[in-house]
Design an enzyme around this catalytic site. Structure first.
Site, PDB file in Angstrom:
ATOM      1  N   TYR A 192       3.839  -8.950  -4.126  1.00 58.90           N
ATOM      2  CA  TYR A 192       4.425  -8.141  -2.801  1.00 58.90           C
ATOM      3  C   TYR A 192       4.765  -9.852  -2.365  1.00 58.90           C
ATOM      4  O   TYR A 192       5.664  -9.879  -1.079  1.00 58.90           O
ATOM      5  CB  TYR A 192       3.011  -8.513  -1.773  1.00 58.90           C
ATOM      6  CG  TYR A 192       1.609  -7.237  -2.110  1.00 58.90           C
ATOM      7  CD1 TYR A 192       2.650  -5.777  -3.706  1.00 58.90           C
ATOM      8  CD2 TYR A 192       0.945  -6.782  -1.857  1.00 58.90           C
ATOM      9  CE1 TYR A 192       1.848  -4.968  -3.946  1.00 58.90           C
ATOM     10  CE2 TYR A 192      -0.149  -5.780  -2.385  1.00 58.90           C
ATOM     11  CZ  TYR A 192       0.636  -5.092  -3.085  1.00 58.90           C
ATOM     12  OH  TYR A 192      -0.446  -4.014  -3.294  1.00 58.90           O
ATOM     13  N   SER A 241      -5.996  -1.438 -12.150  1.00 56.70           N
ATOM     14  CA  SER A 241      -5.525  -1.025 -10.634  1.00 56.70           C
ATOM     15  C   SER A 241      -4.176  -0.061 -11.647  1.00 56.70           C
ATOM     16  O   SER A 241      -4.013  -0.353 -12.743  1.00 56.70           O
ATOM     17  CB  SER A 241      -4.640  -2.025  -9.487  1.00 56.70           C
ATOM     18  OG  SER A 241      -3.894  -1.315  -8.591  1.00 56.70           O
ATOM     19  N   ARG A 287      -3.868  -2.805  16.038  1.00 57.05           N
ATOM     20  CA  ARG A 287      -4.398  -2.137  15.022  1.00 57.05           C
ATOM     21  C   ARG A 287      -5.305  -2.406  14.039  1.00 57.05           C
ATOM     22  O   ARG A 287      -6.303  -2.489  12.802  1.00 57.05           O
ATOM     23  CB  ARG A 287      -3.516  -1.744  14.119  1.00 57.05           C
ATOM     24  CG  ARG A 287      -2.849  -0.586  14.996  1.00 57.05           C
ATOM     25  CD  ARG A 287      -1.633  -0.411  13.838  1.00 57.05           C
ATOM     26  NE  ARG A 287      -0.689   0.544  15.063  1.00 57.05           N
ATOM     27  CZ  ARG A 287       1.139   0.983  14.931  1.00 57.05           C
ATOM     28  NH1 ARG A 287       1.156   0.376  13.744  1.00 57.05           N
ATOM     29  NH2 ARG A 287       1.439   1.411  15.439  1.00 57.05           N
ATOM     30  N   ILE A 288      -4.839  -4.246  13.354  1.00 57.71           N
ATOM     31  CA  ILE A 288      -5.868  -4.856  12.660  1.00 57.71           C
ATOM     32  C   ILE A 288      -7.448  -4.362  13.060  1.00 57.71           C
ATOM     33  O   ILE A 288      -7.955  -4.487  12.522  1.00 57.71           O
ATOM     34  CB  ILE A 288      -5.296  -6.440  12.341  1.00 57.71           C
ATOM     35  CG1 ILE A 288      -4.174  -6.280  11.747  1.00 57.71           C
ATOM     36  CG2 ILE A 288      -6.530  -7.215  12.118  1.00 57.71           C
ATOM     37  CD1 ILE A 288      -3.535  -7.592  11.692  1.00 57.71           C
ATOM     38  N   LYS A 347      -1.752  -6.501  15.474  1.00 60.09           N
ATOM     39  CA  LYS A 347      -2.974  -7.274  16.237  1.00 60.09           C
ATOM     40  C   LYS A 347      -4.268  -6.034  16.829  1.00 60.09           C
ATOM     41  O   LYS A 347      -5.002  -5.757  16.047  1.00 60.09           O
ATOM     42  CB  LYS A 347      -2.968  -8.549  17.290  1.00 60.09           C
ATOM     43  CG  LYS A 347      -3.803  -9.431  18.018  1.00 60.09           C
ATOM     44  CD  LYS A 347      -3.546 -10.197  18.694  1.00 60.09           C
ATOM     45  CE  LYS A 347      -4.576 -11.083  19.099  1.00 60.09           C
ATOM     46  NZ  LYS A 347      -5.763 -10.451  19.859  1.00 60.09           N
ATOM     47  N   HIS A 352      -2.346  -5.027 -12.391  1.00 60.44           N
ATOM     48  CA  HIS A 352      -1.821  -4.491 -10.972  1.00 60.44           C
ATOM     49  C   HIS A 352      -0.946  -2.732 -11.132  1.00 60.44           C
ATOM     50  O   HIS A 352      -1.632  -1.640 -11.056  1.00 60.44           O
ATOM     51  CB  HIS A 352      -0.476  -4.631 -10.806  1.00 60.44           C
ATOM     52  CG  HIS A 352       0.056  -4.559  -9.759  1.00 60.44           C
ATOM     53  ND1 HIS A 352       0.352  -5.255  -8.384  1.00 60.44           N
ATOM     54  CD2 HIS A 352      -0.736  -3.445  -8.347  1.00 60.44           C
ATOM     55  CE1 HIS A 352       1.048  -4.810  -7.185  1.00 60.44           C
ATOM     56  NE2 HIS A 352       0.141  -3.631  -7.482  1.00 60.44           N
ATOM     57  N   LYS A 384      -3.886  -1.942   5.647  1.00 58.91           N
ATOM     58  CA  LYS A 384      -2.555  -2.583   6.096  1.00 58.91           C
ATOM     59  C   LYS A 384      -2.138  -2.927   7.396  1.00 58.91           C
ATOM     60  O   LYS A 384      -2.018  -1.308   8.106  1.00 58.91           O
ATOM     61  CB  LYS A 384      -1.311  -2.456   5.243  1.00 58.91           C
ATOM     62  CG  LYS A 384      -0.377  -3.662   5.267  1.00 58.91           C
ATOM     63  CD  LYS A 384       0.399  -2.768   5.707  1.00 58.91           C
ATOM     64  CE  LYS A 384       2.084  -3.911   7.147  1.00 58.91           C
ATOM     65  NZ  LYS A 384       3.439  -2.504   7.648  1.00 58.91           N
TER      66      LYS A 384
HETATM   67  P1  NDP Z   1      -1.391   2.169   4.720  1.00 55.74           P
HETATM   68  O1  NDP Z   1      -2.990   3.092   4.339  1.00 55.74           O
HETATM   69  O2  NDP Z   1      -2.849   1.242   4.892  1.00 55.74           O
HETATM   70  O3  NDP Z   1      -0.474   2.117   5.858  1.00 55.74           O
HETATM   71  C1  NDP Z   1      -0.257   1.003   6.964  1.00 55.74           C
HETATM   72  C2  NDP Z   1       0.333   1.911   7.873  1.00 55.74           C
HETATM   73  O4  NDP Z   1      -0.552   2.037   8.490  1.00 55.74           O
HETATM   74  C3  NDP Z   1       1.261   0.739   8.502  1.00 55.74           C
HETATM   75  O5  NDP Z   1       2.750   1.368   8.820  1.00 55.74           O
HETATM   76  C4  NDP Z   1       0.943   0.338   9.629  1.00 55.74           C
HETATM   77  O6  NDP Z   1       1.382  -0.125  10.379  1.00 55.74           O
HETATM   78  C5  NDP Z   1       0.498   1.572   9.739  1.00 55.74           C
HETATM   79  N1  NDP Z   1      -1.550   1.419  10.592  1.00 55.74           N
HETATM   80  C6  NDP Z   1      -2.152   0.845  10.571  1.00 55.74           C
HETATM   81  N2  NDP Z   1      -3.191   0.721  10.892  1.00 55.74           N
HETATM   82  C7  NDP Z   1      -3.152   2.190  11.943  1.00 55.74           C
HETATM   83  C8  NDP Z   1      -3.928   1.677  13.121  1.00 55.74           C
HETATM   84  N3  NDP Z   1      -4.801   1.938  13.852  1.00 55.74           N
HETATM   85  N4  NDP Z   1      -3.153   3.432  13.575  1.00 55.74           N
HETATM   86  C9  NDP Z   1      -1.653   3.382  14.042  1.00 55.74           C
HETATM   87  N5  NDP Z   1      -0.826   3.101  12.163  1.00 55.74           N
HETATM   88  C10 NDP Z   1      -1.600   2.321  11.828  1.00 55.74           C
HETATM   89  O7  NDP Z   1      -0.691   1.943   3.629  1.00 55.74           O
HETATM   90  P2  NDP Z   1      -0.252   0.721   2.034  1.00 55.74           P
HETATM   91  O8  NDP Z   1       0.298   1.744   1.670  1.00 55.74           O
HETATM   92  O9  NDP Z   1       0.201  -0.449   3.493  1.00 55.74           O
HETATM   93  O10 NDP Z   1      -1.556   0.429   1.539  1.00 55.74           O
HETATM   94  C11 NDP Z   1      -2.746  -0.785   2.141  1.00 55.74           C
HETATM   95  C12 NDP Z   1      -3.046  -1.744   1.496  1.00 55.74           C
HETATM   96  O11 NDP Z   1      -3.166  -1.288  -0.005  1.00 55.74           O
HETATM   97  C13 NDP Z   1      -1.484  -2.253   0.976  1.00 55.74           C
HETATM   98  O12 NDP Z   1      -0.932  -3.582   1.847  1.00 55.74           O
HETATM   99  C14 NDP Z   1      -1.524  -2.725  -0.374  1.00 55.74           C
HETATM  100  O13 NDP Z   1      -2.555  -3.752  -0.070  1.00 55.74           O
HETATM  101  C15 NDP Z   1      -2.899  -2.036  -0.599  1.00 55.74           C
HETATM  102  N6  NDP Z   1      -1.721  -1.099  -2.494  1.00 55.74           N
HETATM  103  C16 NDP Z   1      -2.813  -1.273  -2.849  1.00 55.74           C
HETATM  104  C17 NDP Z   1      -0.992  -0.964  -4.391  1.00 55.74           C
HETATM  105  C18 NDP Z   1      -1.598  -0.515  -5.184  1.00 55.74           C
HETATM  106  O14 NDP Z   1      -0.665  -0.595  -6.422  1.00 55.74           O
HETATM  107  N7  NDP Z   1      -2.608  -1.488  -6.039  1.00 55.74           N
HETATM  108  C19 NDP Z   1      -0.375   0.351  -4.034  1.00 55.74           C
HETATM  109  C20 NDP Z   1       0.022   0.709  -2.767  1.00 55.74           C
HETATM  110  C21 NDP Z   1      -0.970  -0.222  -1.479  1.00 55.74           C
HETATM  111  P3  NDP Z   1       1.734  -1.786  11.442  1.00 55.74           P
HETATM  112  O15 NDP Z   1       1.528  -2.735  10.062  1.00 55.74           O
HETATM  113  O16 NDP Z   1       3.714  -2.009  11.851  1.00 55.74           O
HETATM  114  O17 NDP Z   1       0.993  -2.249  12.091  1.00 55.74           O
END
Ligand code: NDP
Length: 311
Positions: free
Chosen positions: A58, A157, A265-266, A263, A119, A259
């Site tokens: 990342y 993973s 949303r976190i 703030k 990974h 992810k």
């Molecule tokens: P997510 O399903 O976590 O979606 C992330 C998106 O959702 C971002 O655009 C974020 O926007 C948005 N979001 C988050 N919370 C809210 C909310 N409460 N309301 C509205 N929108 C929201 O997708 P990811 O693919 O990022 O997966 C999560 C994590 O999993 C990754 O970050 C990584 O750590 C891990 N991962 C691991 C992989 C692997 O191969 N092992 C592959 C893919 C992911 P914003 O940030 O703009 O707020």
């Protein structure tokens, strides 16, 4: 905002993992805007997150490290935070694992991580050609990393069931966790059952699947964020649709890694431990399982260790 208490689950190696983590992947080719990941991790720790999911690939481990450093200086104890990171495909040789983990530790400014994952089962050199190193050898390197105390736990993973079985058939240490895509459209019931039997914790990546319009491809099945059934469940518990989504994943035994760099949303995503979904609402959520993958992995299809269905 009061800090929420995140429950933990016991892993097969005796350690404990918090059941929710902040994800830190900025998407394919994504680059951080300034210190946005550092800021997200700071907000997350303030909101009560105790688990951060990151990866060498990342390219933002240093930002996670800076956020942790600031919080340690303010009194956060190392043992009160759980850090997961991952070994990328270009370091699959057995003797590359320990030096690569040391690079991650340097980025993170830590002496150890809590969970180190392979990974992908697929090896690929930096120049793009395939590294056909058997992941059994990579796993031996992972075992060495653990025995050196550089990680408390090791896992995998994007491995499929057969690949995990192959590790076990060779009498090697059992992975403590498996991280895979898992969300409403891809609930992975068979894999969850297998992992439950094997006592392997399942970490759910892309926990929101295709919930958001900006991420959903045209062929993605429902639900979207405004799905009437989801909106009505959310209304009933005075929660948001995203909170219902995350709570359900925890209920079926997964550890979601939402992810966000926003703030509000976190904070929203951790505020899920003060209510229980009814069995009938869980049934409705179960109905969205269509065995549909949101993160299509179209690379490495001809690699002998490609883990997924190829259509
Ligand atoms: P997510 O399903 O976590 O979606 C992330 C998106 O959702 C971002 O655009 C974020 O926007 C948005 N979001 C988050 N919370 C809210 C909310 N409460 N309301 C509205 N929108 C929201 O997708 P990811 O693919 O990022 O997966 C999560 C994590 O999993 C990754 O970050 C990584 O750590 C891990 N991962 C691991 C992989 C692997 O191969 N092992 C592959 C893919 C992911 P914003 O940030 O703009 O707020």
């Amino acid at each position: 905002v009061t800090a929420a208490e995140v429950p933990v689950v016991k892993l097969n190696d005796g350690t404990e993992m918090p059941v929710l983590a902040l994800g830190t992947w900025l998407g394919m080719g994504g680059k951080p805007k300034g210190a946005e990941i550092e800021q997200a991790v700071l907000w997350a720790l303030d909101a009560g997150y105790t688990h951060i999911d990151t990866a060498f690939a990342y390219k933002i481990e240093d930002q996670v490290g800076r956020a942790l450093g600031k919080k340690f200086a303010e009194g956060l104890k190392r043992e009160d935070v759980y850090i997961t990171t991952k070994l990328f495909n270009d370091a699959h040789a057995r003797d590359a694992v320990v030096p690569t983990l040391r690079k991650s530790l340097k980025n993170l400014n830590l002496d150890y991580v809590d969970m180190y994952l392979i990974h992908w089962p697929v090896g690929q050199f930096a120049n793009g050609s395939y590294d056909l190193t058997d992941y059994l050898d990579t796993w031996q390197g992972m075992i060495e990393a653990k025995s050196l105390g550089l990680t408390k736990s090791i896992g995998v993973s994007n491995f499929n069931e057969e690949q995990i079985n192959r590790l076990l058939d060779h009498g090697l240490e059992k992975p403590a966790a498996l991280q895979v895509e898992l969300n409403l459209n891809l609930q992975q019931p068979a894999l969850l059952l297998y992992c439950k039997k094997q006592e392997i914790a399942v970490m759910s990546y892309t926990p929101f699947g295709s919930l958001f319009y900006n991420k959903a491809s045209s062929d993605a099945p429902p639900p979207r964020i405004d799905d009437p059934a989801l909106v009505s469940i959310a209304y009933k518990y005075n929660k948001t649709v995203t909170q219902i989504n995350l709570k359900y994943l925890i209920d079926i035994g997964a550890i979601p890694l939402p992810k966000s760099v926003t703030k509000s949303r976190i904070e929203e995503n951790i505020n899920i431990f003060d209510f229980e979904l009814s069995p009938s609402d869980r049934e409705i959520l179960k109905g969205f399982d269509k065995n549909f993958r949101t993160v299509k992995q179209t690379k490495w299809l001809d690699h002998p260790y490609y883990p997924f269905e190829k259509n």
